[in-house]
Scaffold this motif. Structure first.
Motif, PDB file in Angstrom:
ATOM      1  N   TRP A 222       0.831  -1.201   0.000  1.00  0.00           N
ATOM      2  CA  TRP A 222       0.000   0.000   0.000  1.00  0.00           C
ATOM      3  C   TRP A 222       0.869   1.256   0.000  1.00  0.00           C
ATOM      4  N   ARG A 223       1.960   1.223   0.766  1.00  0.00           N
ATOM      5  CA  ARG A 223       2.864   2.378   0.820  1.00  0.00           C
ATOM      6  C   ARG A 223       3.516   2.606  -0.542  1.00  0.00           C
ATOM      7  N   THR A 224       4.030   1.541  -1.135  1.00  0.00           N
ATOM      8  CA  THR A 224       4.714   1.702  -2.422  1.00  0.00           C
ATOM      9  C   THR A 224       3.723   2.049  -3.528  1.00  0.00           C
ATOM     10  N   ASP A 225       2.518   1.498  -3.472  1.00  0.00           N
ATOM     11  CA  ASP A 225       1.487   1.856  -4.455  1.00  0.00           C
ATOM     12  C   ASP A 225       1.138   3.341  -4.376  1.00  0.00           C
ATOM     13  N   ALA A 226       1.260   3.906  -3.183  1.00  0.00           N
ATOM     14  CA  ALA A 226       0.988   5.335  -2.995  1.00  0.00           C
ATOM     15  C   ALA A 226       2.184   6.189  -3.405  1.00  0.00           C
ATOM     16  N   GLY A 227       3.275   5.531  -3.817  1.00  0.00           N
ATOM     17  CA  GLY A 227       4.454   6.255  -4.255  1.00  0.00           C
ATOM     18  C   GLY A 227       5.274   6.840  -3.111  1.00  0.00           C
ATOM     19  N   LEU A 228       5.174   6.224  -1.937  1.00  0.00           N
ATOM     20  CA  LEU A 228       5.863   6.739  -0.760  1.00  0.00           C
ATOM     21  C   LEU A 228       7.083   5.896  -0.416  1.00  0.00           C
ATOM     22  N   THR A 229       8.145   6.564  -0.027  1.00  0.00           N
ATOM     23  CA  THR A 229       9.295   5.868   0.537  1.00  0.00           C
ATOM     24  C   THR A 229       9.022   5.672   2.031  1.00  0.00           C
ATOM     25  N   GLN A 230       9.858   4.882   2.665  1.00  0.00           N
ATOM     26  CA  GLN A 230       9.707   4.720   4.109  1.00  0.00           C
ATOM     27  C   GLN A 230       9.931   6.050   4.824  1.00  0.00           C
ATOM     28  N   ARG A 231      10.845   6.840   4.322  1.00  0.00           N
ATOM     29  CA  ARG A 231      11.102   8.158   4.920  1.00  0.00           C
ATOM     30  C   ARG A 231       9.880   9.068   4.753  1.00  0.00           C
ATOM     31  N   ASN A 232       9.259   9.058   3.556  1.00  0.00           N
ATOM     32  CA  ASN A 232       8.044   9.852   3.336  1.00  0.00           C
ATOM     33  C   ASN A 232       6.937   9.420   4.289  1.00  0.00           C
ATOM     34  N   MET A 233       6.831   8.102   4.475  1.00  0.00           N
ATOM     35  CA  MET A 233       5.790   7.569   5.353  1.00  0.00           C
ATOM     36  C   MET A 233       6.007   8.055   6.783  1.00  0.00           C
ATOM     37  N   GLY A 234       7.241   7.993   7.256  1.00  0.00           N
ATOM     38  CA  GLY A 234       7.539   8.493   8.588  1.00  0.00           C
ATOM     39  C   GLY A 234       7.160   9.952   8.744  1.00  0.00           C
ATOM     40  N   THR A 235       7.459  10.741   7.733  1.00  0.00           N
ATOM     41  CA  THR A 235       7.122  12.167   7.765  1.00  0.00           C
ATOM     42  C   THR A 235       5.618  12.362   7.832  1.00  0.00           C
ATOM     43  N   ARG A 236       4.880  11.653   6.996  1.00  0.00           N
ATOM     44  CA  ARG A 236       3.417  11.793   6.996  1.00  0.00           C
ATOM     45  C   ARG A 236       2.798  11.378   8.322  1.00  0.00           C
ATOM     46  N   LEU A 237       3.402  10.380   8.958  1.00  0.00           N
ATOM     47  CA  LEU A 237       2.866   9.877  10.225  1.00  0.00           C
ATOM     48  C   LEU A 237       3.460  10.598  11.431  1.00  0.00           C
ATOM     49  N   ARG A 238       4.375  11.543  11.167  1.00  0.00           N
ATOM     50  CA  ARG A 238       5.068  12.269  12.239  1.00  0.00           C
ATOM     51  C   ARG A 238       5.776  11.305  13.188  1.00  0.00           C
ATOM     52  N   LYS A 239       6.454  10.360  12.567  1.00  0.00           N
ATOM     53  CA  LYS A 239       7.217   9.342  13.291  1.00  0.00           C
ATOM     54  C   LYS A 239       8.661   9.377  12.773  1.00  0.00           C
ATOM     55  N   PRO A 240       9.588   8.746  13.498  1.00  0.00           N
ATOM     56  CA  PRO A 240      10.959   8.655  12.989  1.00  0.00           C
ATOM     57  C   PRO A 240      10.987   7.938  11.637  1.00  0.00           C
ATOM     58  N   HIS A 241      11.992   8.225  10.842  1.00  0.00           N
ATOM     59  CA  HIS A 241      12.048   7.640   9.497  1.00  0.00           C
ATOM     60  C   HIS A 241      12.185   6.115   9.535  1.00  0.00           C
ATOM     61  N   THR A 242      12.565   5.556  10.675  1.00  0.00           N
ATOM     62  CA  THR A 242      12.705   4.102  10.787  1.00  0.00           C
ATOM     63  C   THR A 242      11.387   3.407  11.110  1.00  0.00           C
ATOM     64  N   TYR A 243      10.355   4.167  11.407  1.00  0.00           N
ATOM     65  CA  TYR A 243       9.066   3.601  11.806  1.00  0.00           C
ATOM     66  C   TYR A 243       8.504   2.649  10.755  1.00  0.00           C
ATOM     67  N   ALA A 244       8.415   3.097   9.511  1.00  0.00           N
ATOM     68  CA  ALA A 244       7.844   2.260   8.450  1.00  0.00           C
ATOM     69  C   ALA A 244       8.670   0.996   8.262  1.00  0.00           C
ATOM     70  N   TYR A 245       9.974   1.119   8.316  1.00  0.00           N
ATOM     71  CA  TYR A 245      10.843  -0.049   8.187  1.00  0.00           C
ATOM     72  C   TYR A 245      10.531  -1.070   9.281  1.00  0.00           C
ATOM     73  N   LYS A 246      10.457  -0.616  10.520  1.00  0.00           N
ATOM     74  CA  LYS A 246      10.203  -1.521  11.638  1.00  0.00           C
ATOM     75  C   LYS A 246       8.844  -2.207  11.515  1.00  0.00           C
ATOM     76  N   VAL A 247       7.851  -1.481  11.049  1.00  0.00           N
ATOM     77  CA  VAL A 247       6.526  -2.086  10.835  1.00  0.00           C
ATOM     78  C   VAL A 247       6.610  -3.140   9.738  1.00  0.00           C
TER      79      VAL A 247
END
Length: 66
Positions: free
Chosen positions: A8-33
């Motif tokens: 879902w993240r990649t389909d939205a064209g988001l990197t893990q870093r972008n995802m962290g920014t959107r969620l107001r979380k550290p950039h490692t958050y998406a990776y850990k999930v």
């Protein structure tokens, strides 16, 4: 579930870093999930979906159909 969250993240064209920014979380958050080091609760699942511009209810139904 981890595979779908990443898809879902990649389909939205988001990197893990972008995802962290959107969620107001550290950039490692998406990776850990996505690797299973971190689980999502219901509210975090909804936030993840919204960050991907996806309907949380539709995505939850998709998870249930696996």
């Amino acid at each position: 579930m981890r595979v779908l969250l990443k898809q879902w993240r990649t389909d939205a064209g988001l990197t893990q870093r972008n995802m962290g920014t959107r969620l107001r979380k550290p950039h490692t958050y998406a990776y850990k999930v996505e690797v299973g080091d971190r689980r999502l609760d219901a509210l975090e699942f909804i936030q993840w979906c919204k960050a991907c511009n996806a309907d949380p209810l539709k995505k939850f139904k998709e998870l249930l159909s696996i």
